[in-house]
Write a protein that holds these residues in place. Structure first.
Motif, PDB file in Angstrom:
ATOM      1  N   UNK A 241       0.829  -1.204   0.000  1.00  0.00           N
ATOM      2  CA  UNK A 241       0.000   0.000   0.000  1.00  0.00           C
ATOM      3  C   UNK A 241       0.863   1.253   0.000  1.00  0.00           C
ATOM      4  N   UNK A 242       1.950   1.235   0.778  1.00  0.00           N
ATOM      5  CA  UNK A 242       2.848   2.387   0.813  1.00  0.00           C
ATOM      6  C   UNK A 242       3.536   2.563  -0.541  1.00  0.00           C
ATOM      7  N   UNK A 243       4.039   1.471  -1.097  1.00  0.00           N
ATOM      8  CA  UNK A 243       4.722   1.552  -2.391  1.00  0.00           C
ATOM      9  C   UNK A 243       3.780   2.063  -3.475  1.00  0.00           C
ATOM     10  N   UNK A 244       2.539   1.578  -3.462  1.00  0.00           N
ATOM     11  CA  UNK A 244       1.565   2.049  -4.439  1.00  0.00           C
ATOM     12  C   UNK A 244       1.240   3.513  -4.244  1.00  0.00           C
ATOM     13  N   UNK A 245       1.122   3.937  -2.990  1.00  0.00           N
ATOM     14  CA  UNK A 245       0.837   5.335  -2.710  1.00  0.00           C
ATOM     15  C   UNK A 245       1.951   6.258  -3.145  1.00  0.00           C
ATOM     16  N   UNK A 246       3.167   5.743  -3.216  1.00  0.00           N
ATOM     17  CA  UNK A 246       4.308   6.528  -3.677  1.00  0.00           C
ATOM     18  C   UNK A 246       4.455   6.521  -5.198  1.00  0.00           C
ATOM     19  N   UNK A 247       3.540   5.813  -5.864  1.00  0.00           N
ATOM     20  CA  UNK A 247       3.531   5.821  -7.322  1.00  0.00           C
ATOM     21  C   UNK A 247       4.455   4.830  -7.985  1.00  0.00           C
ATOM     22  N   UNK A 248       4.950   3.832  -7.242  1.00  0.00           N
ATOM     23  CA  UNK A 248       5.810   2.826  -7.864  1.00  0.00           C
ATOM     24  C   UNK A 248       4.986   1.950  -8.804  1.00  0.00           C
ATOM     25  N   UNK A 249       5.510   1.574  -9.954  1.00  0.00           N
ATOM     26  CA  UNK A 249       4.807   0.621 -10.821  1.00  0.00           C
ATOM     27  C   UNK A 249       4.564  -0.680 -10.064  1.00  0.00           C
ATOM     28  N   UNK A 250       3.506  -1.389 -10.417  1.00  0.00           N
ATOM     29  CA  UNK A 250       3.125  -2.553  -9.635  1.00  0.00           C
ATOM     30  C   UNK A 250       4.227  -3.608  -9.520  1.00  0.00           C
ATOM     31  N   UNK A 251       4.954  -3.979 -10.575  1.00  0.00           N
ATOM     32  CA  UNK A 251       6.018  -4.979 -10.375  1.00  0.00           C
ATOM     33  C   UNK A 251       7.057  -4.522  -9.356  1.00  0.00           C
ATOM     34  N   UNK A 252       7.443  -3.256  -9.405  1.00  0.00           N
ATOM     35  CA  UNK A 252       8.417  -2.739  -8.442  1.00  0.00           C
ATOM     36  C   UNK A 252       7.821  -2.688  -7.040  1.00  0.00           C
ATOM     37  N   UNK A 253       6.541  -2.320  -6.943  1.00  0.00           N
ATOM     38  CA  UNK A 253       5.872  -2.279  -5.642  1.00  0.00           C
ATOM     39  C   UNK A 253       5.786  -3.673  -5.037  1.00  0.00           C
ATOM     40  N   UNK A 254       5.492  -4.669  -5.869  1.00  0.00           N
ATOM     41  CA  UNK A 254       5.408  -6.045  -5.383  1.00  0.00           C
ATOM     42  C   UNK A 254       6.770  -6.548  -4.907  1.00  0.00           C
ATOM     43  N   UNK A 255       7.821  -6.215  -5.620  1.00  0.00           N
ATOM     44  CA  UNK A 255       9.162  -6.642  -5.216  1.00  0.00           C
ATOM     45  C   UNK A 255       9.548  -5.982  -3.892  1.00  0.00           C
ATOM     46  N   UNK A 256       9.188  -4.723  -3.713  1.00  0.00           N
ATOM     47  CA  UNK A 256       9.495  -4.003  -2.475  1.00  0.00           C
ATOM     48  C   UNK A 256       8.719  -4.628  -1.311  1.00  0.00           C
ATOM     49  N   UNK A 257       7.447  -4.945  -1.554  1.00  0.00           N
ATOM     50  CA  UNK A 257       6.628  -5.590  -0.525  1.00  0.00           C
ATOM     51  C   UNK A 257       7.158  -6.979  -0.197  1.00  0.00           C
ATOM     52  N   UNK A 258       7.658  -7.697  -1.206  1.00  0.00           N
ATOM     53  CA  UNK A 258       8.243  -9.026  -0.968  1.00  0.00           C
ATOM     54  C   UNK A 258       9.487  -8.924  -0.101  1.00  0.00           C
ATOM     55  N   UNK A 259      10.268  -7.870  -0.291  1.00  0.00           N
ATOM     56  CA  UNK A 259      11.453  -7.672   0.547  1.00  0.00           C
ATOM     57  C   UNK A 259      11.040  -7.455   1.996  1.00  0.00           C
ATOM     58  N   UNK A 260       9.976  -6.686   2.209  1.00  0.00           N
ATOM     59  CA  UNK A 260       9.483  -6.453   3.568  1.00  0.00           C
ATOM     60  C   UNK A 260       9.005  -7.750   4.200  1.00  0.00           C
ATOM     61  N   UNK A 261       8.226  -8.534   3.453  1.00  0.00           N
ATOM     62  CA  UNK A 261       7.716  -9.799   3.978  1.00  0.00           C
ATOM     63  C   UNK A 261       8.855 -10.773   4.262  1.00  0.00           C
ATOM     64  N   UNK A 262       9.892 -10.753   3.409  1.00  0.00           N
ATOM     65  CA  UNK A 262      11.030 -11.638   3.613  1.00  0.00           C
ATOM     66  C   UNK A 262      11.758 -11.357   4.914  1.00  0.00           C
ATOM     67  N   UNK A 263      11.822 -10.088   5.292  1.00  0.00           N
ATOM     68  CA  UNK A 263      12.435  -9.744   6.577  1.00  0.00           C
ATOM     69  C   UNK A 263      11.561 -10.238   7.723  1.00  0.00           C
ATOM     70  N   UNK A 264      10.248 -10.051   7.602  1.00  0.00           N
ATOM     71  CA  UNK A 264       9.348 -10.376   8.713  1.00  0.00           C
ATOM     72  C   UNK A 264       9.355 -11.857   9.054  1.00  0.00           C
ATOM     73  N   UNK A 265       9.479 -12.731   8.058  1.00  0.00           N
ATOM     74  CA  UNK A 265       9.419 -14.166   8.345  1.00  0.00           C
ATOM     75  C   UNK A 265      10.695 -14.690   8.993  1.00  0.00           C
ATOM     76  N   UNK A 266      11.739 -13.871   9.010  1.00  0.00           N
ATOM     77  CA  UNK A 266      12.985 -14.272   9.666  1.00  0.00           C
ATOM     78  C   UNK A 266      12.986 -13.935  11.148  1.00  0.00           C
ATOM     79  N   UNK A 267      11.885 -13.369  11.641  1.00  0.00           N
ATOM     80  CA  UNK A 267      11.786 -12.954  13.033  1.00  0.00           C
ATOM     81  C   UNK A 267      10.519 -13.546  13.645  1.00  0.00           C
TER      82      UNK A 267
END
Length: 286
Positions: A241-267
């Motif tokens: 939602x944040x990436x989309x609100x900043x105007x990132x194209x959807x593939x880039x927004x999805x990759x950014x969100x995947x990076x966030x989720x990847x960090x969360x599952x390690x904790x």
């Protein structure tokens, strides 16, 4: 409040097992997505309810400490919502939700429509009564605010809610419940009959994005060794939602969100596992 038990292997029906750790962690899908979005750099306001029990102030404080505006968070008589979560050594989980105060949010309170109208996006989940979810979605549509719906816990959705949804973000199980299609590509095509955009999260396989009139796009997940996947989906949606609100194209927004989720599952934990913006930027760049 998430009541989290860590076990080597989850118990089967009728079985008793020994756990190695127990934690109480502020959670709930709404709280998780709010905190994920705030830590990712969004300006976030929470609409919902906590109980007048001991958990209520802790839940309110957890949101405020993460930078979430809690002016729209009501206090209802009785217990706060809880989730009983069993996490195994593979990072998998099973969850039982008891709504508690969430069940009192059957509509908008004074000031809520103004809060929604001021937003760039409204994140909705199904841990509130459907009447409350619909009231929020109607207000968003009336004011031209993008509605992002996570259809969890999974259930059939009213046609009106689908018509008011701009982006639907189910996981594979939820997509199958909604469409009867087990294969994500077919499920996404079926969902596009009801909503203009769909992201189906695929766990370790990443996510599938589909939109009317466009070719589907699959974005891989970050390769990690999962410790606890409880809040991966909520972290993903909040960051998306944040990436989309900043105007990132959807593939880039999805990759950014995947990076966030990847960090969360390690904790371990839900809201406690969610990364700050600088961490997401570093993971996405690396």
């Amino acid at each position: 409040m998430d009541l989290v038990v860590y076990v080597p292997v989850a118990p089967r029906l009728g079985e008793t097992v020994s756990g190695r750790e127990f934690r109480t962690v502020p959670g709930g899908k709404g709280t998780n997505q709010a905190i994920a979005a705030a830590r990712a750099g969004g300006r976030v306001t929470m609409i919902g309810a906590v109980g007048d029990d001991d958990f209520g102030p802790r839940l309110r404080a957890a949101l405020a400490d993460s930078g979430v505006d809690t002016a729209g968070l009501r206090t209802a008589p009785g217990p706060s919502g809880i989730a009983h979560i069993v996490v195994d050594d593979e990072g998998g989980n099973s969850i039982v939700v008891v709504p508690g105060a969430n069940g009192t949010v059957t509509g908008l309170a004074p000031g809520d429509e103004k809060r929604i109208a001021a937003a760039g996006a409204l994140l909705l989940q199904l841990e509130l009564p459907m009447a409350g979810v619909l009231a929020g979605a109607r207000a968003a549509r009336a004011h031209g605010v993008r509605t992002v719906l996570t259809p969890a816990p999974a259930r059939p959705l009213p046609d009106e809610l689908l018509a008011l949804t701009d982006l639907l973000v189910p996981n594979e199980h939820e997509a199958e419940v909604l469409t009867g299609e087990r294969e994500p590509g077919r499920a996404a095509r079926a969902l596009l009959d009801a909503v203009p955009e769909v992201v189906i999260t695929l766990g370790g396989a990443g996510s599938l994005y589909a939109a009317r009139g466009a070719e589907p796009v699959t974005v891989p997940a970050t390769r990690v060794r999962a410790v606890d996947t409880t809040a991966a989906g909520d972290t993903f949606v909040g960051a998306l939602a944040v990436a989309g609100g900043e105007g990132r194209p959807m593939p880039a927004a999805l990759a950014w969100a995947a990076a966030a989720a990847g960090i969360s599952v390690c904790r371990p934990g839900a809201s406690s596992s969610m990364p700050e913006r600088a961490e997401i930027e570093a993971a996405a760049a690396g």
